[in-house]
Design a protein around this motif. Sequence first.
Motif, PDB file in Angstrom:
ATOM      1  N   GLY A 151     130.346   5.823 -60.268  1.00 53.51           N
ATOM      2  CA  GLY A 151     130.113   6.529 -61.227  1.00 53.51           C
ATOM      3  C   GLY A 151     128.445   7.347 -61.033  1.00 53.51           C
ATOM      4  O   GLY A 151     128.150   8.546 -61.360  1.00 53.51           O
ATOM      5  N   LYS A 152     127.508   6.506 -60.638  1.00 62.06           N
ATOM      6  CA  LYS A 152     126.285   6.925 -60.391  1.00 62.06           C
ATOM      7  C   LYS A 152     126.163   8.296 -59.248  1.00 62.06           C
ATOM      8  O   LYS A 152     125.222   8.955 -59.235  1.00 62.06           O
ATOM      9  CB  LYS A 152     125.035   5.814 -59.840  1.00 62.06           C
ATOM     10  CG  LYS A 152     125.016   5.103 -61.017  1.00 62.06           C
ATOM     11  CD  LYS A 152     123.883   4.032 -61.071  1.00 62.06           C
ATOM     12  CE  LYS A 152     123.501   3.341 -62.407  1.00 62.06           C
ATOM     13  NZ  LYS A 152     122.421   2.365 -62.120  1.00 62.06           N
TER      14      LYS A 152
ATOM     15  N   VAL B  53     127.673  11.408 -60.832  1.00 64.84           N
ATOM     16  CA  VAL B  53     126.893  12.148 -61.778  1.00 64.84           C
ATOM     17  C   VAL B  53     125.833  12.864 -60.868  1.00 64.84           C
ATOM     18  O   VAL B  53     125.519  14.065 -61.552  1.00 64.84           O
ATOM     19  CB  VAL B  53     126.016  10.988 -62.565  1.00 64.84           C
ATOM     20  CG1 VAL B  53     125.041  10.538 -61.860  1.00 64.84           C
ATOM     21  CG2 VAL B  53     125.695  11.783 -64.037  1.00 64.84           C
TER      22      VAL B  53
ATOM     23  N   ASN C 130     126.914  16.415 -62.807  1.00 69.02           N
ATOM     24  CA  ASN C 130     125.932  16.679 -64.008  1.00 69.02           C
ATOM     25  C   ASN C 130     124.590  17.157 -63.348  1.00 69.02           C
ATOM     26  O   ASN C 130     124.071  18.210 -64.094  1.00 69.02           O
ATOM     27  CB  ASN C 130     125.823  15.450 -64.617  1.00 69.02           C
ATOM     28  CG  ASN C 130     127.056  14.835 -65.116  1.00 69.02           C
ATOM     29  OD1 ASN C 130     128.018  14.381 -64.734  1.00 69.02           O
ATOM     30  ND2 ASN C 130     127.083  15.014 -66.511  1.00 69.02           N
TER      31      ASN C 130
ATOM     32  N   GLN D 189     121.580   8.404 -68.125  1.00 73.95           N
ATOM     33  CA  GLN D 189     122.826   9.361 -68.101  1.00 73.95           C
ATOM     34  C   GLN D 189     123.682   8.794 -66.761  1.00 73.95           C
ATOM     35  O   GLN D 189     124.808   8.752 -66.741  1.00 73.95           O
ATOM     36  CB  GLN D 189     122.395  10.755 -67.641  1.00 73.95           C
ATOM     37  CG  GLN D 189     123.507  11.648 -67.509  1.00 73.95           C
ATOM     38  CD  GLN D 189     123.138  13.254 -67.427  1.00 73.95           C
ATOM     39  OE1 GLN D 189     122.202  13.603 -66.626  1.00 73.95           O
ATOM     40  NE2 GLN D 189     124.215  14.059 -67.471  1.00 73.95           N
ATOM     41  N   SER D 190     122.975   8.416 -65.797  1.00 78.96           N
ATOM     42  CA  SER D 190     123.560   7.869 -64.547  1.00 78.96           C
ATOM     43  C   SER D 190     124.293   6.508 -65.103  1.00 78.96           C
ATOM     44  O   SER D 190     125.228   6.235 -64.715  1.00 78.96           O
ATOM     45  CB  SER D 190     122.624   7.492 -63.516  1.00 78.96           C
ATOM     46  OG  SER D 190     123.230   7.080 -62.268  1.00 78.96           O
TER      47      SER D 190
ATOM     48  N   ASN E 218     127.502   7.069 -67.139  1.00 78.91           N
ATOM     49  CA  ASN E 218     128.555   7.806 -66.328  1.00 78.91           C
ATOM     50  C   ASN E 218     129.263   6.403 -65.406  1.00 78.91           C
ATOM     51  O   ASN E 218     130.338   6.480 -65.159  1.00 78.91           O
ATOM     52  CB  ASN E 218     127.837   8.829 -65.385  1.00 78.91           C
ATOM     53  CG  ASN E 218     129.064   9.770 -64.901  1.00 78.91           C
ATOM     54  OD1 ASN E 218     129.500  10.690 -65.511  1.00 78.91           O
ATOM     55  ND2 ASN E 218     129.327   9.675 -63.589  1.00 78.91           N
TER      56      ASN E 218
ATOM     57  N   HIS F 143     132.973   5.509 -65.798  1.00 83.28           N
ATOM     58  CA  HIS F 143     134.003   5.247 -64.437  1.00 83.28           C
ATOM     59  C   HIS F 143     134.513   4.184 -64.230  1.00 83.28           C
ATOM     60  O   HIS F 143     135.612   3.851 -63.737  1.00 83.28           O
ATOM     61  CB  HIS F 143     132.932   5.879 -63.322  1.00 83.28           C
ATOM     62  CG  HIS F 143     133.647   5.952 -61.958  1.00 83.28           C
ATOM     63  ND1 HIS F 143     133.962   5.102 -61.140  1.00 83.28           N
ATOM     64  CD2 HIS F 143     134.241   7.244 -61.551  1.00 83.28           C
ATOM     65  CE1 HIS F 143     134.410   5.384 -59.756  1.00 83.28           C
ATOM     66  NE2 HIS F 143     134.837   6.647 -60.155  1.00 83.28           N
TER      67      HIS F 143
ATOM     68  N   TYR G  97     120.969   6.064 -73.937  1.00 81.99           N
ATOM     69  CA  TYR G  97     120.671   7.638 -73.702  1.00 81.99           C
ATOM     70  C   TYR G  97     120.396   8.319 -74.633  1.00 81.99           C
ATOM     71  O   TYR G  97     119.710   9.246 -74.407  1.00 81.99           O
ATOM     72  CB  TYR G  97     122.505   8.029 -72.960  1.00 81.99           C
ATOM     73  CG  TYR G  97     122.434   9.373 -72.615  1.00 81.99           C
ATOM     74  CD1 TYR G  97     121.913   9.831 -71.370  1.00 81.99           C
ATOM     75  CD2 TYR G  97     123.007  10.381 -73.536  1.00 81.99           C
ATOM     76  CE1 TYR G  97     122.089  11.176 -71.194  1.00 81.99           C
ATOM     77  CE2 TYR G  97     123.208  11.560 -73.164  1.00 81.99           C
ATOM     78  CZ  TYR G  97     122.471  11.966 -72.063  1.00 81.99           C
ATOM     79  OH  TYR G  97     122.594  13.409 -71.897  1.00 81.99           O
TER      80      TYR G  97
END
Length: 593
Positions: free
Chosen positions: A130-131, A134, A138, A208-209, A212, A216, A245
């Motif tokens: 997921g990181k 992003v 994003n 945010q990372s 996400n 995920h 966040y």
Amino acid sequence: MARNKFDVDEELESPFRFIHLKRLFGYLTPYKKKLSLTVFIMLVASAANLIGPYLIKQAIDEKIPQKDIGGLWLLAGIYLLSLVITGVSLKYKIRMMTDIGQSVIQNIRTDLFTHLQKLSFSFYDNRPHGKILVRVVNYVNSLSDLLSNGLINLITDLFSLVVILAFMFSINVKLTLLSMVGFPILAIVIFFIKNAQRRAWQTLSNKQSNMNAYIHESINGIKVTQAFSREAENKRIFHDVSESYRTSWMKAVKIQFLLWPSIENLSTLTVSFIYMVGISQINQGVTVGALIAFIGYIWMFWTPLTNIGNFYNAIINATAYLERIFEMMDERPTVLDAPHASELPAIKGKVEFKHVEFGYEGEEKILHDLNFCVNPGETIALVGATGSGKTTIISLISRFYNLNSGKIEIDGVDIATVTLSSLRKQMGVMLQDPFIFSGTIMDNIRYGRLDATDEVVIEAAKAVQAHAFISRLQDGYYTEVNERGSRLSTGQRQLISFARALLADPKILILDEATSAIDTETELALQKGLETLLVGRTSFIIAHRLSTIQNASRILVIDKGRIIEEGTHEELMHRKSYYWRLHRSQHQSIQVG
């Protein structure tokens, strides 16, 4: 509770450098002709827009006192023309810069995705996916406004400032100098905001990372979540990650929005001050028209300053994302072609391990002084407890990782001296976790050889006993399957992956737990198909079901990274050692079951 990778902030390995911005704007180089034309048009539009206050001054100080109606109509016509030029230019600029900005975004994302395809397994072993996602989606999207508007607006606003100052000095030098008193205050505000803003947006990018990555992970593990009724706990964790966040976002935007009101307040105070000074000097070198025009230019002067402040904000915000994007782009694959790597010629399939030692990054060694030789066409079974090094051995044959020491040879050629592409193209690999791509079953099997005809694909499926269940599906081979093959059983996914590997017609075939989720009846049928398919191929098979490897040419028993037994099934059973005990244990558990 132990912390997971999704809730641990990433640390930048290198600080921000302005070379990052240089690299970003380097993506604009292919569009320099369009950019130059856009800049020219916007400069013309800016000049046309700035003529308004000067026309008002002329009207008030000259045309109206002289009752020059024709002159007033002329000034009105010029002013209307300037508005038309400004409007048309702005429309062109928006369309052109949006196109250029999105093209650059696409190029950056393509470069990042292409680079990710080259990174070694070790990179993905240590990072939540997921990181990674992003950054590709994003973070790259966050650069859109900067590229679509920021650069052109900056050039136009700087030009506007110069022209406005020229008009202001031409009207009254003293008032112009007095209107600059707010500049030192603005410089002090920017100095104090700059570092705090960058740190705040770096923290926000981390949060945010993290969010996400957790989303995920949760989606991938939804079946396990529901099976263990863990929804409430997951909701609590997500609330914490999401709240973190939100808090970071609020802090970042609070700092960001300090600049705009600072400029607005300074501009209002400056205009008020100039009104007081200007009114006191009416009929003392300052006319009414000049004062009105001057005030108009002061408001215009602070508008590009506000825009430049917004551009500054965009740059600071973008740096937090650029650092992450270029850090990933600068990540070097740990497994690379040697400087003078050659193409591996067509192989026969002899594989030899010579004093091989290996351990994953940051971990103890898994393989210790491993030595064995496999002749072309042999089927080698690897047996041992979980973590003994079986999967590591087959990963090293495909050179997914670099050795600590020793070497692996294929047909007498050190695989470290040949290109990765020429090596892996001659291998068929079916890993322990079969991966099915979204698309048709036909496309998934054809992934092993893109130029294969439908007939060849079907023959491969028949060979691994997959044809029967595929034919029963509504659209047969053209049945659409979801990401990771969620509509298929685990056994069906493994059979499709097996057909994919066999379609590549490799000289070396690697099967990692290839039959672990196939029922007994299918397994027996599969063994019959493999008897012919394995002829002429060097094969490495990992299987916990010892019944599936009894016909192997040789069985290597691995324990703690070393070969402790070697031989055929009959030879190892006769020795009544580790393999014999393992076989008896499995046989008894099957009988009890």
